[in-house]
Scaffold this active site. Structure first.
Site, PDB file in Angstrom:
ATOM      1  N   SER A  15       0.805  -1.223   0.000  1.00 55.23           N
ATOM      2  CA  SER A  15       0.000   0.000   0.000  1.00 55.23           C
ATOM      3  C   SER A  15       0.835   1.268   0.000  1.00 55.23           C
ATOM      4  O   SER A  15       0.383   2.309  -0.471  1.00 55.23           O
ATOM      5  CB  SER A  15      -0.929   0.012   1.226  1.00 55.23           C
ATOM      6  OG  SER A  15      -0.191  -0.111   2.424  1.00 55.23           O
ATOM      7  N   ASP A 180      -0.185   6.222  11.338  1.00 56.95           N
ATOM      8  CA  ASP A 180      -0.502   4.934  11.961  1.00 56.95           C
ATOM      9  C   ASP A 180       0.741   4.071  12.149  1.00 56.95           C
ATOM     10  O   ASP A 180       0.646   2.904  12.500  1.00 56.95           O
ATOM     11  CB  ASP A 180      -1.552   4.176  11.148  1.00 56.95           C
ATOM     12  CG  ASP A 180      -1.041   3.733   9.769  1.00 56.95           C
ATOM     13  OD1 ASP A 180       0.077   4.127   9.387  1.00 56.95           O
ATOM     14  OD2 ASP A 180      -1.771   2.998   9.077  1.00 56.95           O
ATOM     15  N   HIS A 183       1.730   3.744   7.260  1.00 59.52           N
ATOM     16  CA  HIS A 183       1.408   4.452   6.017  1.00 59.52           C
ATOM     17  C   HIS A 183       1.893   5.907   6.084  1.00 59.52           C
ATOM     18  O   HIS A 183       1.467   6.648   6.974  1.00 59.52           O
ATOM     19  CB  HIS A 183      -0.095   4.407   5.753  1.00 59.52           C
ATOM     20  CG  HIS A 183      -0.613   3.018   5.559  1.00 59.52           C
ATOM     21  ND1 HIS A 183      -1.184   2.293   6.588  1.00 59.52           N
ATOM     22  CD2 HIS A 183      -0.605   2.207   4.472  1.00 59.52           C
ATOM     23  CE1 HIS A 183      -1.520   1.099   6.133  1.00 59.52           C
ATOM     24  NE2 HIS A 183      -1.177   1.022   4.853  1.00 59.52           N
TER      25      HIS A 183
END
Length: 203
Positions: A15, A180, A183
């Site tokens: 991601s 977090d 990310h």
């Protein structure tokens, strides 16, 4: 290294690389470090983003033929590993470091043999946002060592994203760099982009 219109730079990972790209649009670069690198390159090289949210190294290997080799890139950048660690702690899914290292070695070997690609390998990173994330380093630290060993064995250019993001966190605070812990924020993505561009310039 000077990039020309004949170069195809392919970025692949999870991601962090995906960064919201449109998977239906091959030209979509997402809103993260890949786009920032593309916009900063002083040349018309083709940039391709093949990041996929949530992927671990075995996912990367499963799609390597279609997402990397079939596109015949001249430069391949890999950023993988944090999900191999994360899934151990949130789902109990183990990714033994020896198997992780072997998988990474196989995909880099294929990129060299089938595409004669120049390789960039970025280190996975973690900026703990919660106390329990501190324990993740017992899994991530040996995994990062495995990434470095494999990159060195293949003569890849290493981009120490873990160190660069940690330095940025010291200045701006970890939450400003990766809210977090995993990310990156836009600031975090800029740090990654700058690190890659510096490595590409000096390598």
């Amino acid at each position: 290294m000077r990039f020309t219109r004949d170069h195809r730079l392919l970025f692949i990972g999870d991601s962090v690389t995906d960064a919201g790209r449109d998977h239906e649009d091959p030209a979509s670069l997402g809103d993260g470090y890949v786009r920032m690198i593309a916009e900063a390159l002083p040349s018309p090289a083709t940039v391709v983003n093949m990041g996929v949210n949530g992927h671990r190294v075995h996912d990367l290997e499963a799609r390597w033929a279609s997402d990397v080799l079939a596109l015949a890139p001249s430069v391949v950048t890999v950023l993988i590993g944090i999900n191999d660690t994360w899934r151990r702690y949130d789902r109990g899914l183990l990714s033994p470091v020896t198997e992780f290292e072997a998988s990474l070695d196989r995909v880099l070997t294929l990129a060299e043999e089938k595409c004669a690609a120049r390789l960039f390998v970025m280190t996975p990173f973690l900026l703990p946002a919660r106390p329990e994330q501190e324990t993740w380093f017992e899994d991530l630290a040996p995994r990062t060592d495995a990434v470095l060993r494999t990159a060195t064995a293949h003569g890849a250019t290493v981009v120490r994203t873990d160190l660069e993001l940690a330095r940025a966190a010291e200045v701006y605070g970890a939450a400003a760099v990766a809210p977090d812990g995993v990310h990156p924020s836009p600031l975090g993505h800029r740090v990654i982009a700058r690190a890659w561009l510096a490595a590409a310039t000096t390598g």
